[in-house]
Design an enzyme around this catalytic site. Structure first.
Site, PDB file in Angstrom:
ATOM      1  N   CYS A 142      21.952 -33.810  13.611  1.00 29.43           N
ATOM      2  CA  CYS A 142      20.583 -33.400  13.948  1.00 29.43           C
ATOM      3  C   CYS A 142      20.086 -32.354  12.953  1.00 29.43           C
ATOM      4  O   CYS A 142      18.962 -32.451  12.440  1.00 29.43           O
ATOM      5  CB  CYS A 142      20.547 -32.858  15.381  1.00 29.43           C
ATOM      6  SG  CYS A 142      18.886 -32.387  15.933  1.00 29.43           S
ATOM      7  N   CYS A 143      20.931 -31.354  12.646  1.00 25.85           N
ATOM      8  CA  CYS A 143      20.551 -30.325  11.662  1.00 25.85           C
ATOM      9  C   CYS A 143      20.285 -30.964  10.301  1.00 25.85           C
ATOM     10  O   CYS A 143      19.378 -30.536   9.578  1.00 25.85           O
ATOM     11  CB  CYS A 143      21.641 -29.261  11.536  1.00 25.85           C
ATOM     12  SG  CYS A 143      21.650 -28.025  12.868  1.00 25.85           S
ATOM     13  N   CYS A 158      15.949 -23.450  16.758  1.00 26.52           N
ATOM     14  CA  CYS A 158      15.306 -24.475  17.576  1.00 26.52           C
ATOM     15  C   CYS A 158      15.501 -24.149  19.061  1.00 26.52           C
ATOM     16  O   CYS A 158      16.517 -23.570  19.453  1.00 26.52           O
ATOM     17  CB  CYS A 158      15.920 -25.834  17.277  1.00 26.52           C
ATOM     18  SG  CYS A 158      15.634 -26.416  15.605  1.00 26.52           S
ATOM     19  N   CYS A 174      18.738 -25.019  20.966  1.00 30.40           N
ATOM     20  CA  CYS A 174      19.961 -24.437  20.400  1.00 30.40           C
ATOM     21  C   CYS A 174      19.935 -22.917  20.352  1.00 30.40           C
ATOM     22  O   CYS A 174      20.743 -22.298  19.654  1.00 30.40           O
ATOM     23  CB  CYS A 174      20.174 -24.982  18.997  1.00 30.40           C
ATOM     24  SG  CYS A 174      20.383 -26.764  18.984  1.00 30.40           S
ATOM     25  N   CYS A 201      23.901 -23.652  10.364  1.00 29.41           N
ATOM     26  CA  CYS A 201      23.321 -25.009  10.439  1.00 29.41           C
ATOM     27  C   CYS A 201      23.514 -25.753   9.144  1.00 29.41           C
ATOM     28  O   CYS A 201      23.205 -26.928   9.048  1.00 29.41           O
ATOM     29  CB  CYS A 201      21.844 -24.924  10.756  1.00 29.41           C
ATOM     30  SG  CYS A 201      20.926 -23.966   9.541  1.00 29.41           S
TER      31      CYS A 201
HETATM   32  S1  SF4 Z   1      19.263 -26.266  15.499  1.00 34.64           S
HETATM   33 FE1  SF4 Z   1      19.575 -27.791  17.146  1.00 34.64          FE
HETATM   34  S2  SF4 Z   1      17.625 -28.900  17.452  1.00 34.64           S
HETATM   35 FE2  SF4 Z   1      17.517 -27.713  15.502  1.00 34.64          FE
HETATM   36  S3  SF4 Z   1      18.082 -29.167  13.964  1.00 34.64           S
HETATM   37 FE3  SF4 Z   1      19.990 -28.123  14.509  1.00 34.64          FE
HETATM   38  S4  SF4 Z   1      20.925 -29.296  16.218  1.00 34.64           S
HETATM   39 FE4  SF4 Z   1      18.798 -30.040  15.920  1.00 34.64          FE
END
Ligand code: SF4
Length: 253
Positions: free
Chosen positions: A133-134, A218, A221, A246
């Protein structure tokens, strides 16, 4: 008393400025050092850009860039998962900043496909999925933001975590692999210094800082921290301490 315990123990207070603003004895010298590095950035490290998460450190750097009329554009990764408070601050920053604010968003199709394949809660299921996701929401837009840049400016401070304890003002460690220098003008600042600057200059900041969010990412998170917790305890709190980056500031091996 640690930075976060002092923050969390003052539950009666509301404003992060009231809780945290406390300049170091040598704050004036640190500010001069920061201003000098940002000025150097415009002559020795161009093209250069500031990466802003709109967190406390980053709003300070943008404020100094604007105050000194430096030709340093700022970029923000609008991941599509930010808090409404952060989005509102982004809107105000775009409206009020003298320097250009470049907003980068993830590839829409990649986000849709990830959610369709892995589900809405994928990030909590495994570290691999969280990092995937990151990669989609942050790393790919970051690569676009840094394309063609000679250097980038971050709000990293040594005090933030053990992983950041050695952060230098000028980080040349990735010049060979990425042809990029990372400038960390607040490397020597304390949390108290950051808030002293915000309070003194009446800098607009994310109101989530008033709700015990020292580090804001985010929405899915990030959570508030409580008494005795580490500065970055509210980020990816369900994972191991060692994995709390991240990818933006992870060193290449
Ligand atoms: S911080 Fe969380 S929601 Fe944001 S990009 Fe990374 S995993 Fe995805």
């Amino acid at each position: 008393m640690s930075q976060t315990s002092s923050l969390a123990s003052a539950r009666g207070a509301t404003k992060a400025t009231e809780l945290n603003a406390k300049a170091s004895a040598d704050f004036a010298a640190k500010l001069i050092e920061t201003q000098a590095l940002l000025k150097r950035a415009t002559t020795e490290f161009t093209p250069v850009t500031q990466a802003s998460s709109l967190g406390a450190e980053d709003v300070v750097i943008t404020h100094i860039i604007n105050s000194l009329h430096l030709d340093i554009p700022v970029f923000v990764l609008e991941t599509g998962a930010l808090h409404t408070e952060t989005l509102a601050l982004l809107e105000r920053t775009e409206a009020n900043s003298r320097t250009h604010i470049n907003v980068l968003r993830p590839a829409h199709e990649a986000v849709i496909q990830f959610v369709r394949q892995e589900g809405q809660d994928a990030i909590y299921k495994s570290m691999e999925l969280r990092k995937a996701c990151c990669n989609i929401r942050k790393m790919e837009p970051l690569a676009r933001a840094l394309k063609g840049q000679r250097a980038w400016i971050t709000g990293l401070r040594r005090e933030q975590s053990n992983a950041r304890a050695e952060v230098p003002l000028i980080d040349t460690s990735e010049e060979a692999t990425k042809q990029l220098t990372k400038l960390n003008p607040l490397a020597n600042w304390t949390w108290g210094d950051v808030w002293h600057y915000i309070a003194t200059h009446n800098v607009d900041y994310n109101p989530l800082h008033d709700q015990f969010f020292p580090s804001i990412g985010c929405a899915p998170c990030t959570r508030a921290i409580s008494l005795g917790e580490d500065f970055r305890a509210g980020r990816w709190w369900w994972e191991d301490e060692t994995a709390k980056e991240c990818g933006l500031h992870v060193k290449s091996k």
